[in-house]
Scaffold this motif. Structure first.
Motif, PDB file in Angstrom:
ATOM      1  N   ASN A  11      24.870  81.447  59.467  1.00 28.34           N
ATOM      2  CA  ASN A  11      24.790  80.402  60.248  1.00 28.34           C
ATOM      3  C   ASN A  11      25.425  80.633  61.567  1.00 28.34           C
ATOM      4  OD1 ASN A  11      23.937  78.175  58.300  1.00 28.34           O
ATOM      5  ND2 ASN A  11      25.678  78.878  57.061  1.00 28.34           N
ATOM      6  N   LEU A  12      24.871  80.526  62.559  1.00 27.70           N
ATOM      7  CA  LEU A  12      25.276  80.715  63.963  1.00 27.70           C
ATOM      8  C   LEU A  12      25.175  79.514  64.975  1.00 27.70           C
ATOM      9  CD1 LEU A  12      23.339  84.307  64.464  1.00 27.70           C
ATOM     10  CD2 LEU A  12      25.899  83.902  63.758  1.00 27.70           C
ATOM     11  N   PRO A  13      26.219  79.209  65.709  1.00 25.24           N
ATOM     12  CA  PRO A  13      26.165  77.945  66.644  1.00 25.24           C
ATOM     13  C   PRO A  13      25.341  78.584  67.698  1.00 25.24           C
ATOM     14  CG  PRO A  13      28.180  79.134  66.670  1.00 25.24           C
ATOM     15  CD  PRO A  13      27.728  79.826  65.380  1.00 25.24           C
ATOM     16  N   VAL A  14      24.630  77.871  68.537  1.00 25.86           N
ATOM     17  CA  VAL A  14      23.850  78.232  69.608  1.00 25.86           C
ATOM     18  C   VAL A  14      23.760  77.082  70.598  1.00 25.86           C
ATOM     19  CG1 VAL A  14      22.599  79.978  68.227  1.00 25.86           C
ATOM     20  CG2 VAL A  14      21.480  77.467  68.754  1.00 25.86           C
ATOM     21  N   ALA A  15      23.620  77.632  72.026  1.00 26.85           N
ATOM     22  CA  ALA A  15      23.934  76.519  73.059  1.00 26.85           C
ATOM     23  C   ALA A  15      22.465  75.758  73.200  1.00 26.85           C
ATOM     24  CB  ALA A  15      24.531  77.088  74.377  1.00 26.85           C
ATOM     25  N   ASP A  16      21.325  76.686  73.099  1.00 23.60           N
ATOM     26  CA  ASP A  16      20.082  76.343  73.436  1.00 23.60           C
ATOM     27  C   ASP A  16      19.075  76.622  72.204  1.00 23.60           C
ATOM     28  OD1 ASP A  16      17.460  76.208  74.267  1.00 23.60           O
ATOM     29  OD2 ASP A  16      18.048  76.392  76.309  1.00 23.60           O
ATOM     30  N   LEU A  17      18.731  75.843  71.395  1.00 26.29           N
ATOM     31  CA  LEU A  17      18.156  76.013  70.050  1.00 26.29           C
ATOM     32  C   LEU A  17      16.764  76.538  70.471  1.00 26.29           C
ATOM     33  CD1 LEU A  17      18.199  75.701  67.090  1.00 26.29           C
ATOM     34  CD2 LEU A  17      17.374  73.553  67.226  1.00 26.29           C
ATOM     35  N   ASP A  18      15.865  75.868  71.377  1.00 27.52           N
ATOM     36  CA  ASP A  18      14.690  76.613  71.704  1.00 27.52           C
ATOM     37  C   ASP A  18      14.723  78.167  72.158  1.00 27.52           C
ATOM     38  OD1 ASP A  18      13.298  74.261  70.775  1.00 27.52           O
ATOM     39  OD2 ASP A  18      13.387  73.613  72.929  1.00 27.52           O
ATOM     40  N   PHE A  62      29.559  70.750  59.990  1.00 28.95           N
ATOM     41  CA  PHE A  62      30.155  71.745  58.803  1.00 28.95           C
ATOM     42  C   PHE A  62      31.574  72.165  58.875  1.00 28.95           C
ATOM     43  CE2 PHE A  62      25.431  72.782  59.156  1.00 28.95           C
ATOM     44  CZ  PHE A  62      25.221  72.582  57.855  1.00 28.95           C
ATOM     45  N   THR A  63      32.133  72.175  60.088  1.00 27.48           N
ATOM     46  CA  THR A  63      33.524  72.589  60.176  1.00 27.48           C
ATOM     47  C   THR A  63      34.281  72.057  61.301  1.00 27.48           C
ATOM     48  OG1 THR A  63      34.947  74.780  60.213  1.00 27.48           O
ATOM     49  CG2 THR A  63      32.885  74.734  61.441  1.00 27.48           C
ATOM     50  N   ASP A  64      35.652  71.862  61.346  1.00 26.44           N
ATOM     51  CA  ASP A  64      36.342  71.669  62.412  1.00 26.44           C
ATOM     52  C   ASP A  64      36.821  72.884  63.188  1.00 26.44           C
ATOM     53  OD1 ASP A  64      36.211  68.848  61.765  1.00 26.44           O
ATOM     54  OD2 ASP A  64      38.025  69.119  60.454  1.00 26.44           O
ATOM     55  N   ARG A  65      36.445  74.160  62.704  1.00 28.73           N
ATOM     56  CA  ARG A  65      36.901  75.223  63.219  1.00 28.73           C
ATOM     57  C   ARG A  65      36.526  75.500  64.519  1.00 28.73           C
ATOM     58  NH1 ARG A  65      40.044  78.794  60.841  1.00 28.73           N
ATOM     59  NH2 ARG A  65      39.062  80.454  61.768  1.00 28.73           N
ATOM     60  N   PRO A  66      37.001  75.992  65.798  1.00 27.70           N
ATOM     61  CA  PRO A  66      36.301  76.143  67.112  1.00 27.70           C
ATOM     62  C   PRO A  66      35.089  77.219  67.022  1.00 27.70           C
ATOM     63  CG  PRO A  66      38.589  77.098  67.108  1.00 27.70           C
ATOM     64  CD  PRO A  66      38.465  76.211  65.730  1.00 27.70           C
ATOM     65  N   ILE A  67      34.201  76.886  67.841  1.00 27.54           N
ATOM     66  CA  ILE A  67      33.337  77.970  67.999  1.00 27.54           C
ATOM     67  C   ILE A  67      33.957  79.162  68.917  1.00 27.54           C
ATOM     68  CG2 ILE A  67      31.090  78.311  69.471  1.00 27.54           C
ATOM     69  CD1 ILE A  67      30.272  75.513  68.698  1.00 27.54           C
ATOM     70  N   ALA A  68      33.443  80.394  68.548  1.00 28.23           N
ATOM     71  CA  ALA A  68      34.509  81.485  69.236  1.00 28.23           C
ATOM     72  C   ALA A  68      33.903  81.344  70.917  1.00 28.23           C
ATOM     73  CB  ALA A  68      33.755  82.796  68.727  1.00 28.23           C
ATOM     74  N   PRO A  69      35.110  81.644  71.634  1.00 27.82           N
ATOM     75  CA  PRO A  69      34.698  81.561  73.045  1.00 27.82           C
ATOM     76  C   PRO A  69      33.683  82.838  73.359  1.00 27.82           C
ATOM     77  CG  PRO A  69      36.771  82.256  72.738  1.00 27.82           C
ATOM     78  CD  PRO A  69      36.262  81.714  71.261  1.00 27.82           C
ATOM     79  N   ALA A  70      32.793  82.350  74.596  1.00 25.34           N
ATOM     80  CA  ALA A  70      32.130  83.581  75.171  1.00 25.34           C
ATOM     81  C   ALA A  70      32.965  84.997  75.359  1.00 25.34           C
ATOM     82  CB  ALA A  70      31.418  83.023  76.320  1.00 25.34           C
ATOM     83  N   GLY A  71      32.366  85.931  74.997  1.00 20.20           N
ATOM     84  CA  GLY A  71      32.938  87.106  75.278  1.00 20.20           C
ATOM     85  C   GLY A  71      33.911  87.723  74.087  1.00 20.20           C
TER      86      GLY A  71
END
Length: 146
Positions: A11-18, A62-71
């Motif tokens: 599972n990966l968070p993404v900014a722009d699904l398309d 799914f989680t309250d944990r933050p998304i890892a910051p860019a970089g």
């Protein structure tokens, strides 16, 4: 233990699904429409390996944990390919599809070859090839120079 195959869903968070869906399709993943909507897309690598790309809002359900910051790098996912040429082709496809090729030095140990790429959201993927005799245990793992 069941007779069902063991599977993995990354599972990966993404900014722009398309954009992310197009990127993974360019690398050879296929979309499974049964598990795809406007908040998530199931991208299939094999019968047992799926990458679920999730909008940030879906991820946060799914989680309250933050998304890892860019970089930053939270994980590096390795993909075994059938040849050095396939590794190079995937790195080139990644760069052409909005990702970044060679975010780390190319690893060439003779019996093993790999390149690291980033998807558009900065997730690290490591397509690699390994000499089949070494991979299946018919030959010893050669010493790797430091």
């Amino acid at each position: 233990m069941s007779d069902s195959p063991r599977m993995i869903f990354v599972n990966l968070p993404v900014a722009d699904l398309d954009r992310s869906k197009a990127f993974y399709e360019a690398l050879g993943f296929t979309n499974e429409p049964r598990f795809t909507d406007d908040t998530a897309a199931a991208m299939v690598w094999s019968d047992t390996i799926f990458v679920m790309i999730l909008t940030h809002d879906k991820w946060k359900s799914f989680t309250d944990r933050p998304i890892a910051p860019a970089g930053s790098s939270e994980v590096s996912l390795a993909l075994a390919l059938g040849s050095r040429e396939a590794v190079d082709a995937m790195a080139e496809a990644a760069a052409a599809a909005g990702g970044t090729a060679d975010v780390n030095p190319v690893q060439d140990h003779g019996f093993m070859y790999g390149r690291d790429i980033l998807d558009p959201d900065g997730h690290v993927w490591g397509p690699f090839w390994m000499e089949p005799a070494v991979a299946n245990g018919d030959a010893p793992v050669p010493e790797v120079a430091a």
